[in-house]
Design a protein around this motif. Structure first.
Motif, PDB file in Angstrom:
ATOM      1  N   HIS A  23      -5.851  58.250  14.218  1.00  0.00           N
ATOM      2  CA  HIS A  23      -4.492  57.994  14.715  1.00  0.00           C
ATOM      3  C   HIS A  23      -3.607  59.250  14.687  1.00  0.00           C
ATOM      4  CE1 HIS A  23      -4.746  53.631  15.235  1.00  0.00           C
ATOM      5  NE2 HIS A  23      -5.545  53.638  14.186  1.00  0.00           N
ATOM      6  N   LEU A  44      -9.100  56.590   9.496  1.00  0.00           N
ATOM      7  CA  LEU A  44      -8.040  56.021  10.333  1.00  0.00           C
ATOM      8  C   LEU A  44      -6.854  56.976  10.483  1.00  0.00           C
ATOM      9  CD1 LEU A  44      -8.227  52.370   9.011  1.00  0.00           C
ATOM     10  CD2 LEU A  44      -8.763  53.116  11.341  1.00  0.00           C
ATOM     11  N   THR A  80      -9.501  46.697   5.477  1.00  0.00           N
ATOM     12  CA  THR A  80      -8.825  47.995   5.542  1.00  0.00           C
ATOM     13  C   THR A  80      -8.244  48.306   6.915  1.00  0.00           C
ATOM     14  OG1 THR A  80     -10.274  48.813   3.801  1.00  0.00           O
ATOM     15  CG2 THR A  80      -9.047  50.455   5.055  1.00  0.00           C
ATOM     16  N   GLU A  81      -9.009  48.098   7.958  1.00  0.00           N
ATOM     17  CA  GLU A  81      -8.528  48.460   9.291  1.00  0.00           C
ATOM     18  C   GLU A  81      -7.313  47.620   9.702  1.00  0.00           C
ATOM     19  OE1 GLU A  81     -10.314  49.701  13.614  1.00  0.00           O
ATOM     20  OE2 GLU A  81     -11.670  49.244  11.964  1.00  0.00           O
ATOM     21  N   ALA A  82      -7.369  46.317   9.495  1.00  0.00           N
ATOM     22  CA  ALA A  82      -6.234  45.445   9.830  1.00  0.00           C
ATOM     23  C   ALA A  82      -5.019  45.801   8.974  1.00  0.00           C
ATOM     24  CB  ALA A  82      -6.615  43.981   9.639  1.00  0.00           C
ATOM     25  N   PHE A 122      -4.341  48.758   7.680  1.00  0.00           N
ATOM     26  CA  PHE A 122      -3.828  50.038   8.168  1.00  0.00           C
ATOM     27  C   PHE A 122      -2.936  49.830   9.392  1.00  0.00           C
ATOM     28  CE2 PHE A 122      -3.896  54.017  10.484  1.00  0.00           C
ATOM     29  CZ  PHE A 122      -3.726  54.957   9.489  1.00  0.00           C
ATOM     30  N   GLU A 123      -3.411  49.021  10.321  1.00  0.00           N
ATOM     31  CA  GLU A 123      -2.628  48.765  11.555  1.00  0.00           C
ATOM     32  C   GLU A 123      -1.280  48.116  11.230  1.00  0.00           C
ATOM     33  OE1 GLU A 123      -3.278  49.736  14.650  1.00  0.00           O
ATOM     34  OE2 GLU A 123      -5.173  50.626  14.061  1.00  0.00           O
ATOM     35  N   LYS A 124      -1.314  47.118  10.354  1.00  0.00           N
ATOM     36  CA  LYS A 124      -0.085  46.357  10.047  1.00  0.00           C
ATOM     37  C   LYS A 124       0.852  47.099   9.108  1.00  0.00           C
ATOM     38  CE  LYS A 124       1.602  42.055   8.113  1.00  0.00           C
ATOM     39  NZ  LYS A 124       1.268  40.853   7.344  1.00  0.00           N
ATOM     40  N   GLU A 125       0.340  47.506   7.965  1.00  0.00           N
ATOM     41  CA  GLU A 125       1.204  48.037   6.910  1.00  0.00           C
ATOM     42  C   GLU A 125       1.498  49.527   7.013  1.00  0.00           C
ATOM     43  OE1 GLU A 125       2.827  46.053   5.073  1.00  0.00           O
ATOM     44  OE2 GLU A 125       1.665  44.237   5.441  1.00  0.00           O
ATOM     45  N   LYS A 185     -12.365  54.867   4.662  1.00  0.00           N
ATOM     46  CA  LYS A 185     -11.887  54.252   5.900  1.00  0.00           C
ATOM     47  C   LYS A 185     -10.456  54.690   6.201  1.00  0.00           C
ATOM     48  CE  LYS A 185     -12.430  51.590   9.436  1.00  0.00           C
ATOM     49  NZ  LYS A 185     -13.346  51.950  10.514  1.00  0.00           N
ATOM     50  N   MET A 203       0.591  51.762  10.214  1.00  0.00           N
ATOM     51  CA  MET A 203       1.031  52.076  11.582  1.00  0.00           C
ATOM     52  C   MET A 203       2.271  51.268  11.958  1.00  0.00           C
ATOM     53  SD  MET A 203      -0.881  54.504  12.492  1.00  0.00           S
ATOM     54  CE  MET A 203      -0.346  54.653  14.199  1.00  0.00           C
ATOM     55  N   GLY A 204       2.351  50.057  11.447  1.00  0.00           N
ATOM     56  CA  GLY A 204       3.519  49.204  11.726  1.00  0.00           C
ATOM     57  C   GLY A 204       4.818  49.703  11.128  1.00  0.00           C
TER      58      GLY A 204
END
Length: 80
Positions: free
Chosen positions: A30, A26, A68-70, A72-75, A22, A77-78
């Motif tokens: 991205h 991602l 995993t997806e959440a 990835f977005e937070k830790e 995953k 991409m953030g």
């Protein structure tokens, strides 16, 4: 950014393979392969954690495959 996913026995049984797949997906979606360095490592010494041990830079997390997806977005991409 260095992201290390444990592939030791305990983490393998908790779904590290799914998390790796995953995360790779991602990173590609991205288009951050030039900024995110995904790595595998054998046993990070935190087998008692409920999830798979994932380290982002020097911060250790315990991650379940369905998070995993959440994560990835937070830790990841953030932080980019």
């Amino acid at each position: 950014m260095r992201v290390t996913i444990c592939i030791g026995s305990a983490c393998h049984l908790k779904g590290s393979k799914d998390i790796i797949q995953k995360m790779q997906e991602l990173v590609k979606v991205h288009q951050v392969s030039d900024k995110v360095d995904l790595n595998g490592a054998f046993c990070s010494g935190n087998c008692m954690k409920e999830g798979v041990c994932v380290t982002v830079e020097d911060t250790l997390f315990s991650l379940k495959p369905d998070e995993t997806e959440a994560f990835f977005e937070k830790e990841i991409m953030g932080r980019l």
